[in-house]
Design an enzyme around this catalytic site. Structure first.
Site, mmCIF file in Angstrom:
data_model
loop_
_atom_site.group_PDB
_atom_site.id
_atom_site.type_symbol
_atom_site.label_atom_id
_atom_site.label_comp_id
_atom_site.label_asym_id
_atom_site.label_seq_id
_atom_site.Cartn_x
_atom_site.Cartn_y
_atom_site.Cartn_z
ATOM 1 N N ARG A 72 0.825 -1.208 0.000
ATOM 2 C CA ARG A 72 0.000 0.000 0.000
ATOM 3 C C ARG A 72 0.864 1.265 0.000
ATOM 4 O O ARG A 72 0.542 2.252 -0.670
ATOM 5 C CB ARG A 72 -0.936 -0.011 1.217
ATOM 6 C CG ARG A 72 -1.920 1.132 1.212
ATOM 7 C CD ARG A 72 -3.099 0.858 2.124
ATOM 8 N NE ARG A 72 -4.045 1.970 2.109
ATOM 9 C CZ ARG A 72 -4.379 2.669 3.193
ATOM 10 N NH1 ARG A 72 -3.833 2.385 4.361
ATOM 11 N NH2 ARG A 72 -5.250 3.653 3.108
ATOM 12 N N HIS A 76 0.557 4.271 -2.720
ATOM 13 C CA HIS A 76 0.346 5.681 -2.354
ATOM 14 C C HIS A 76 1.495 6.542 -2.837
ATOM 15 O O HIS A 76 1.293 7.656 -3.303
ATOM 16 C CB HIS A 76 0.173 5.829 -0.837
ATOM 17 C CG HIS A 76 -1.200 5.503 -0.364
ATOM 18 N ND1 HIS A 76 -1.866 6.232 0.588
ATOM 19 C CD2 HIS A 76 -2.053 4.516 -0.715
ATOM 20 C CE1 HIS A 76 -3.080 5.712 0.804
ATOM 21 N NE2 HIS A 76 -3.204 4.663 0.036
ATOM 22 N N HIS A 202 -6.275 -5.862 -2.441
ATOM 23 C CA HIS A 202 -7.098 -5.966 -1.230
ATOM 24 C C HIS A 202 -7.376 -7.417 -0.849
ATOM 25 O O HIS A 202 -8.203 -7.678 0.011
ATOM 26 C CB HIS A 202 -8.396 -5.170 -1.399
ATOM 27 C CG HIS A 202 -8.165 -3.684 -1.452
ATOM 28 N ND1 HIS A 202 -9.095 -2.771 -1.880
ATOM 29 C CD2 HIS A 202 -7.059 -2.953 -1.124
ATOM 30 C CE1 HIS A 202 -8.606 -1.544 -1.800
ATOM 31 N NE2 HIS A 202 -7.369 -1.618 -1.355
HETATM 32 C C1 HEM Z 1 -8.794 1.621 -6.271
HETATM 33 C C2 HEM Z 1 -8.716 2.501 -5.315
HETATM 34 C C3 HEM Z 1 -8.323 2.158 -3.912
HETATM 35 C C4 HEM Z 1 -8.930 2.619 -2.804
HETATM 36 C C5 HEM Z 1 -10.103 3.576 -2.749
HETATM 37 C C6 HEM Z 1 -8.259 2.037 -1.678
HETATM 38 C C7 HEM Z 1 -8.587 2.285 -0.369
HETATM 39 C C8 HEM Z 1 -8.093 1.582 0.697
HETATM 40 C C9 HEM Z 1 -8.551 1.718 2.049
HETATM 41 C C10 HEM Z 1 -9.619 2.704 2.513
HETATM 42 C C11 HEM Z 1 -7.880 0.827 2.804
HETATM 43 C C12 HEM Z 1 -8.062 0.572 4.288
HETATM 44 C C13 HEM Z 1 -7.231 1.514 5.103
HETATM 45 C C14 HEM Z 1 -7.552 1.374 6.562
HETATM 46 O O1 HEM Z 1 -8.723 1.557 6.917
HETATM 47 O O2 HEM Z 1 -6.637 1.083 7.352
HETATM 48 C C15 HEM Z 1 -6.979 0.131 1.935
HETATM 49 C C16 HEM Z 1 -6.114 -0.842 2.335
HETATM 50 C C17 HEM Z 1 -5.177 -1.420 1.514
HETATM 51 N N1 HEM Z 1 -4.950 -1.108 0.186
HETATM 52 FE FE1 HEM Z 1 -6.146 -0.003 -0.975
HETATM 53 N N2 HEM Z 1 -7.257 1.234 -2.125
HETATM 54 C C18 HEM Z 1 -7.249 1.280 -3.486
HETATM 55 C C19 HEM Z 1 -6.359 0.632 -4.309
HETATM 56 C C20 HEM Z 1 -5.260 -0.056 -3.875
HETATM 57 C C21 HEM Z 1 -4.153 -0.462 -4.696
HETATM 58 C C22 HEM Z 1 -4.017 -0.154 -6.175
HETATM 59 C C23 HEM Z 1 -3.279 -1.131 -3.898
HETATM 60 C C24 HEM Z 1 -1.943 -1.735 -4.231
HETATM 61 C C25 HEM Z 1 -1.571 -2.100 -5.427
HETATM 62 C C26 HEM Z 1 -3.866 -1.164 -2.577
HETATM 63 C C27 HEM Z 1 -3.327 -1.811 -1.502
HETATM 64 C C28 HEM Z 1 -3.909 -1.866 -0.252
HETATM 65 C C29 HEM Z 1 -3.454 -2.738 0.813
HETATM 66 C C30 HEM Z 1 -2.358 -3.771 0.704
HETATM 67 C C31 HEM Z 1 -4.242 -2.464 1.921
HETATM 68 C C32 HEM Z 1 -4.132 -3.081 3.311
HETATM 69 C C33 HEM Z 1 -3.212 -2.201 4.132
HETATM 70 C C34 HEM Z 1 -2.869 -2.722 5.511
HETATM 71 O O3 HEM Z 1 -3.033 -3.911 5.802
HETATM 72 O O4 HEM Z 1 -2.387 -1.912 6.313
HETATM 73 N N3 HEM Z 1 -5.035 -0.481 -2.596
HETATM 74 N N4 HEM Z 1 -7.125 0.608 0.651
#
Ligand code: HEM
Ligand SMILES: *[C@@H]1O[C@H](CO)[C@@H](O)[C@H](O)[C@H]1NC(C)=O
Ligand SMILES: *[C@@H]1O[C@H](CO)[C@@H](O)[C@H](O)[C@H]1NC(C)=O
Ligand SMILES: CC(=O)N[C@H]1CO[C@H](CO)[C@@H](O)[C@@H]1O
Length: 347
Positions: A72, A76, A202
């Site tokens: 993530r 970002h 995700h």
């Molecule tokens: C398409 C639009 C995307 C949105 C709106 C989005 C939004 C989010 C949100 C809101 C979370 C949860 C954060 C939290 O509450 O702690 C999250 C977690 C995460 N996102 Fe996304 N995301 C997107 C795309 C992506 C992409 C493209 C990747 C990587 C290639 C990604 C990787 C991750 C990962 C690995 C987590 C888990 C993080 C953790 O365990 O701390 N996301 N994302």
């Protein structure tokens, strides 16, 4: 091609077209993407990729949640000012950094990247950028939990600016519609399918209840006097989130509680995300949004059927593209010594 003979109009058209193609091709080769290359540090810091890989594997084996954090962070980073490690910079007296923007509040893994970078600095001081360290570490971490690997050409340079406002503007929000998401991805040179495959990230990690609270309570799609849950969220799954996962001991809503993105296999890189999505059991509205577009929905359904390798290849290809977004190369930026601060903060 010096020729004194005047060109006929059709051959002029042909050569004009050829010229246009040369310009297009040259643009893609000399553009920033083209200046990244495999093994950029082979001479200046031989073994750096092995060093990063070994450290990451060792730690991810013990603490697998690191993989989601790094993936993530890399995402970002690339969405704000390109993949230039701006996400790693601390806020300064001069301004609030990306790190401290609300959508970034829940980012994890900064300490880990700093540790990898320190190790790399010990081996080759001032040579390897934080942006490359992050890109390599994210790739190796995903591979370490059984996910795909992808080519990471190197040579990224580190930026010197990090802005909370830019993170607010550029990082996709979970409340976005399919159209808003694809429009935003397009500004990064990423297509509709990159959105579909990258959302597969995700399949690992966690989300805080605050990130999907509006799907559980007071959702505008639900009628007055009804259960106000987002109707596109599976009812039984929603009830479980409301009554158990996001319930504070006091009985209220627990904003800070965390829920697995892919219940049952949030530490494994697999098809769990698409299989859950198909059943309307994904946490974020931006996940559910993929089903609102017929073509994206068909992609989700076809990849969910397996095997893993199909998704892995598609994800790997989109990750390779993500890792080249608006990169700085050559004489741009700097090689930060400490990923949290620019080399000459007074500038
Ligand atoms: C398409 C639009 C995307 C949105 C709106 C989005 C939004 C989010 C949100 C809101 C979370 C949860 C954060 C939290 O509450 O702690 C999250 C977690 C995460 N996102 Fe996304 N995301 C997107 C795309 C992506 C992409 C493209 C990747 C990587 C290639 C990604 C990787 C991750 C990962 C690995 C987590 C888990 C993080 C953790 O365990 O701390 N996301 N994302
Ligand atoms: C950056 O911020 C973190 C968290 O506030 C702090 O622990 C760390 O020491 C800072 N790093 C630098 C180099 O200032
Ligand atoms: C509650 O939801 C149902 C189904 O969505 C709908 O038919 C009904 O009109 C709603 N009731 C109210 C009071 O809005
Ligand atoms: C550290 C920091 O800047 N936190 C901010 C995170 O976002 C909230 C709003 O959601 C702000 O109030 C905090 O200041």
């Amino acid at each position: 091609m010096a020729t004194s003979r005047p060109l006929s109009s059709s051959s002029w058209r042909r050569s004009a077209m050829a010229m246009a193609m040369v310009v297009v091709l040259a643009g893609s080769v000399t553009g920033a993407r083209g200046q990244l290359r495999m093994g950029f540090y082979d001479k200046s810091c031989p073994g750096v990729e092995r060093l990063v890989g070994a450290f990451v594997r060792q730690h991810v084996d013990r603490v697998p949640t690191v993989a989601a954090a790094l993936l993530r962070l890399h995402f970002h980073d690339c969405f704000v000012r390109g993949c230039d490690a701006s996400v790693l910079l601390n806020s300064t007296a001069g301004g609030v950094a990306e790190k401290d923007a609300p959508p970034n509040l829940t980012l994890r893994g900064f300490d880990f990247v700093d540790r990898v970078k320190a190790l790399v600095e010990e081996a080759c001081p001032g040579v390897v950028s934080c942006a490359d360290v992050l890109a390599l570490a994210a790739r190796d971490a995903v591979a370490a939990i059984g996910g795909p690997s992808w080519r990471v050409p190197t040579g990224r340079r580190d930026g010197t600016v990090s802005s909370m406002q830019e993170a607010l503007d550029e990082i996709p929000k979970p409340s976005m519609s399919f159209k808003q998401l694809t429009d935003l991805f397009a500004t990064k040179g990423l297509g509709v399918r990159d959105l579909v495959w990258l959302s597969g990230a995700h399949t690992i990690g966690i989300a805080h209840c605050s990130s999907f609270a509006d799907r559980l309570y007071g959702h505008p799609g639900a009628g007055a006097g009804n259960d106000t849950t987002d109707p596109t969220l599976d009812a039984a799954y929603a009830a479980n989130l409301r009554r158990r996962k996001c319930r504070a001991p006091s009985g209220g809503f627990a904003e800070d509680a965390v829920v697995e993105m892919d219940p049952g296999s949030h530490l494994t890189f697999d098809l769990g995300y698409y299989r859950a999505l198909r059943k309307h059991r994904c946490l974020l509205q931006s996940d559910a949004a993929l089903l609102t577009d017929p073509a994206a929905r068909a992609d989700v359904e076809s990849v969910a059927g397996g095997p893993d390798e199909v998704f892995f290849q598609l994800f790997a290809r989109s990750m390779a593209t993500l890792g080249t977004v608006q990169v700085k190369t050559g004489a741009e930026g700097e090689i930060r010594r400490n990923c949290a601060v620019v080399n000459s903060p007074s500038n």
